[in-house]
Design a protein around this motif. Structure first.
Motif, mmCIF file in Angstrom:
data_model
loop_
_atom_site.group_PDB
_atom_site.id
_atom_site.type_symbol
_atom_site.label_atom_id
_atom_site.label_comp_id
_atom_site.label_asym_id
_atom_site.label_seq_id
_atom_site.Cartn_x
_atom_site.Cartn_y
_atom_site.Cartn_z
ATOM 1 N N ALA A 1 0.825 -1.210 0.000
ATOM 2 C CA ALA A 1 0.000 0.000 0.000
ATOM 3 C C ALA A 1 0.857 1.257 0.000
ATOM 4 O O ALA A 1 0.561 2.235 -0.708
ATOM 5 N N ALA A 2 1.935 1.256 0.784
ATOM 6 C CA ALA A 2 2.819 2.427 0.830
ATOM 7 C C ALA A 2 3.419 2.699 -0.542
ATOM 8 O O ALA A 2 3.529 3.864 -0.977
ATOM 9 N N GLY A 3 3.792 1.648 -1.246
ATOM 10 C CA GLY A 3 4.332 1.828 -2.585
ATOM 11 C C GLY A 3 3.332 2.463 -3.528
ATOM 12 O O GLY A 3 3.689 3.339 -4.331
ATOM 13 N N GLU A 4 2.086 2.047 -3.449
ATOM 14 C CA GLU A 4 1.072 2.630 -4.327
ATOM 15 C C GLU A 4 0.825 4.097 -3.987
ATOM 16 O O GLU A 4 0.656 4.932 -4.886
ATOM 17 N N VAL A 5 0.790 4.418 -2.712
ATOM 18 C CA VAL A 5 0.604 5.816 -2.324
ATOM 19 C C VAL A 5 1.699 6.691 -2.927
ATOM 20 O O VAL A 5 1.429 7.730 -3.556
ATOM 21 N N VAL A 6 2.944 6.288 -2.754
ATOM 22 C CA VAL A 6 4.067 7.068 -3.283
ATOM 23 C C VAL A 6 4.027 7.111 -4.806
ATOM 24 O O VAL A 6 4.281 8.143 -5.430
ATOM 25 N N GLY A 7 3.690 5.981 -5.433
ATOM 26 C CA GLY A 7 3.641 5.933 -6.886
ATOM 27 C C GLY A 7 2.608 6.871 -7.476
ATOM 28 O O GLY A 7 2.878 7.567 -8.458
ATOM 29 N N TYR A 8 1.425 6.884 -6.882
ATOM 30 C CA TYR A 8 0.375 7.769 -7.406
ATOM 31 C C TYR A 8 0.700 9.241 -7.173
ATOM 32 O O TYR A 8 0.392 10.100 -8.004
ATOM 33 N N LEU A 9 1.346 9.547 -6.049
ATOM 34 C CA LEU A 9 1.648 10.946 -5.740
ATOM 35 C C LEU A 9 2.906 11.447 -6.447
ATOM 36 O O LEU A 9 2.948 12.584 -6.918
ATOM 37 N N CYS A 10 3.940 10.609 -6.521
ATOM 38 C CA CYS A 10 5.254 11.061 -6.983
ATOM 39 C C CYS A 10 5.731 10.405 -8.260
ATOM 40 O O CYS A 10 6.774 10.783 -8.794
ATOM 41 N N GLY A 11 5.026 9.395 -8.725
ATOM 42 C CA GLY A 11 5.469 8.672 -9.898
ATOM 43 C C GLY A 11 6.335 7.481 -9.528
ATOM 44 O O GLY A 11 6.697 7.271 -8.369
ATOM 45 N N GLY A 12 6.690 6.700 -10.551
ATOM 46 C CA GLY A 12 7.434 5.481 -10.307
ATOM 47 C C GLY A 12 8.907 5.684 -10.032
ATOM 48 O O GLY A 12 9.549 4.819 -9.427
ATOM 49 N N GLY A 13 9.476 6.811 -10.463
ATOM 50 C CA GLY A 13 10.915 7.005 -10.290
ATOM 51 C C GLY A 13 11.687 5.854 -10.899
ATOM 52 O O GLY A 13 11.382 5.403 -12.008
ATOM 53 N N ASP A 14 12.670 5.331 -10.175
ATOM 54 C CA ASP A 14 13.448 4.195 -10.671
ATOM 55 C C ASP A 14 12.989 2.890 -10.050
ATOM 56 O O ASP A 14 13.726 1.900 -10.042
ATOM 57 N N ALA A 15 11.733 2.863 -9.545
ATOM 58 C CA ALA A 15 11.253 1.685 -8.827
ATOM 59 C C ALA A 15 11.282 0.423 -9.675
ATOM 60 O O ALA A 15 11.644 -0.649 -9.189
ATOM 61 N N LEU A 16 10.918 0.522 -10.957
ATOM 62 C CA LEU A 16 10.845 -0.666 -11.789
ATOM 63 C C LEU A 16 12.205 -1.333 -11.957
ATOM 64 O O LEU A 16 12.314 -2.549 -12.039
ATOM 65 N N SER A 17 13.267 -0.532 -11.965
ATOM 66 C CA SER A 17 14.604 -1.102 -12.103
ATOM 67 C C SER A 17 15.089 -1.766 -10.834
ATOM 68 O O SER A 17 16.101 -2.468 -10.843
ATOM 69 N N ARG A 18 14.379 -1.559 -9.726
ATOM 70 C CA ARG A 18 14.750 -2.176 -8.451
ATOM 71 C C ARG A 18 14.025 -3.490 -8.211
ATOM 72 O O ARG A 18 14.340 -4.203 -7.253
ATOM 73 N N VAL A 19 13.045 -3.792 -9.033
ATOM 74 C CA VAL A 19 12.283 -5.034 -8.865
ATOM 75 C C VAL A 19 13.127 -6.206 -9.345
ATOM 76 O O VAL A 19 13.700 -6.171 -10.442
ATOM 77 N N ALA A 20 13.205 -7.254 -8.530
ATOM 78 C CA ALA A 20 14.010 -8.427 -8.868
ATOM 79 C C ALA A 20 13.144 -9.689 -8.900
ATOM 80 O O ALA A 20 12.031 -9.685 -8.419
#
Length: 298
Positions: free
Chosen positions: A279-298
């Motif tokens: 849930a915290a990830g979705e909150v940040v994603g909707y407010l601030c965008g994905g940033g480099d999050a996708l490149s951190r997914v393993a």
């Protein structure tokens, strides 16, 4: 070659070697020509180890911050076999998997076939909880035949069909977008839950908390791109209420699958933590965008 298998390598050694060993053993059973395409972002040590142990594999180096969807796209472009499968570096295929996937394309007359996923890391509580958090939607019973969605880590495509969607693949999003584009064009997705692979991934609690956060932030960041500013704020506020809803959904799936209580009830405290990170990830994603999050997914 009969089948190309694309393996994004993001978790390093020894995980990817176990994955490739299972693929090699399967090739000897299936009697198929398998084109192994390992897309690696882990570095020279991993690439050397793959070359030393599996010289039949083609290893393609990418940058350390490359995303898994982009790595899959690299593999799709390099594949030359008429059928192209995708798994993950921590997926263990059983003997006969390749033959079953190729036969499913042929016998079902399908363009896309997806199999099932079971947990192959069952000794540790954190691994069981992580699997339920991420894959409860794949617990049995799963529908067979024509379906709306398929998993992205046990799927095979006819290469001629996949090539038509190169622009969609190159957008660098998860398989949901590709499959949705295919459905809009009346490409039939076939589910074959009987063609099952093992998901064998070991976690530390803090690492999986981070993974859930990054995955959710990346997901929300992609959704955010097509939303108005007010819609983004509404979705972010709504995401605060996600933990109990997500936990309820997971528990419902587990119960419908008749998973023994002793194997999942002890996971509830960890699952509660994991859905909060989600849930915290979705909150940040909707407010601030994905940033480099996708490149951190393993």
């Amino acid at each position: 070659m009969d089948l190309a298998v694309v393996v994004p390598s993001v978790n390093g050694l020894p995980i990817v070697l176990e994955c490739l060993a299972a693929l090699r053993a399967d090739a000897s059973v299936s009697k198929l020509g398998i084109e192994l395409l390992v897309i690696d972002r882990c570095g020279d040590d991993v690439r050397r180890a793959i070359h030393d142990h599996f010289p039949e594999a083609t290893v393609i180096a990418v940058g350390r911050r490359e995303t898994i969807p982009a790595m899959r796209a690299v593999g799709f472009r390099r594949a030359s076999a008429p059928a192209v499968a995708v798994i993950e570096d921590h997926v263990i295929v059983p003997a006969g998997w390749a033959g079953a996937m190729v036969a499913a394309l042929r016998d079902d007359g399908a363009d896309v076939v997806g199999g099932g996923v079971r947990n192959a890391a069952v000794e540790r509580l954190v691994d069981r909880a992580a699997f339920l958090c991420e894959y409860s939607h794949l617990l049995p019973p799963q529908p067979a035949g024509r379906v709306e969605t398929l998993t992205g880590n046990n799927v095979v495509y006819r290469r001629a069909v996949l090539d038509r969607y190169r622009a969609t693949v190159d957008r660098g999003h998860w398989e949901d977008e590709l499959h949705a584009a295919m459905r809009r064009d009346h490409v039939v997705l076939i589910g074959r839950p009987d063609i099952e692979v093992g998901h064998k991934m070991h976690y530390r609690v803090r690492d999986y908390l981070a993974q859930r956060f990054w995955y959710a932030r990346a997901y929300a960041g992609i959704k955010r791109e097509s939303m108005s500013p007010s819609a983004r704020i509404i979705r972010a506020i709504g995401s605060v209420a996600l933990p109990p809803l997500l936990l309820q959904r997971i528990v419902g799936r587990v119960r419908r699958a008749h998973v023994p209580d002793a194997s999942w009830i002890p996971s509830l405290p960890l699952l509660s933590l994991f859905v909060c990170a989600w849930a915290a990830g979705e909150v940040v994603g909707y407010l601030c965008g994905g940033g480099d999050a996708l490149s951190r997914v393993a």
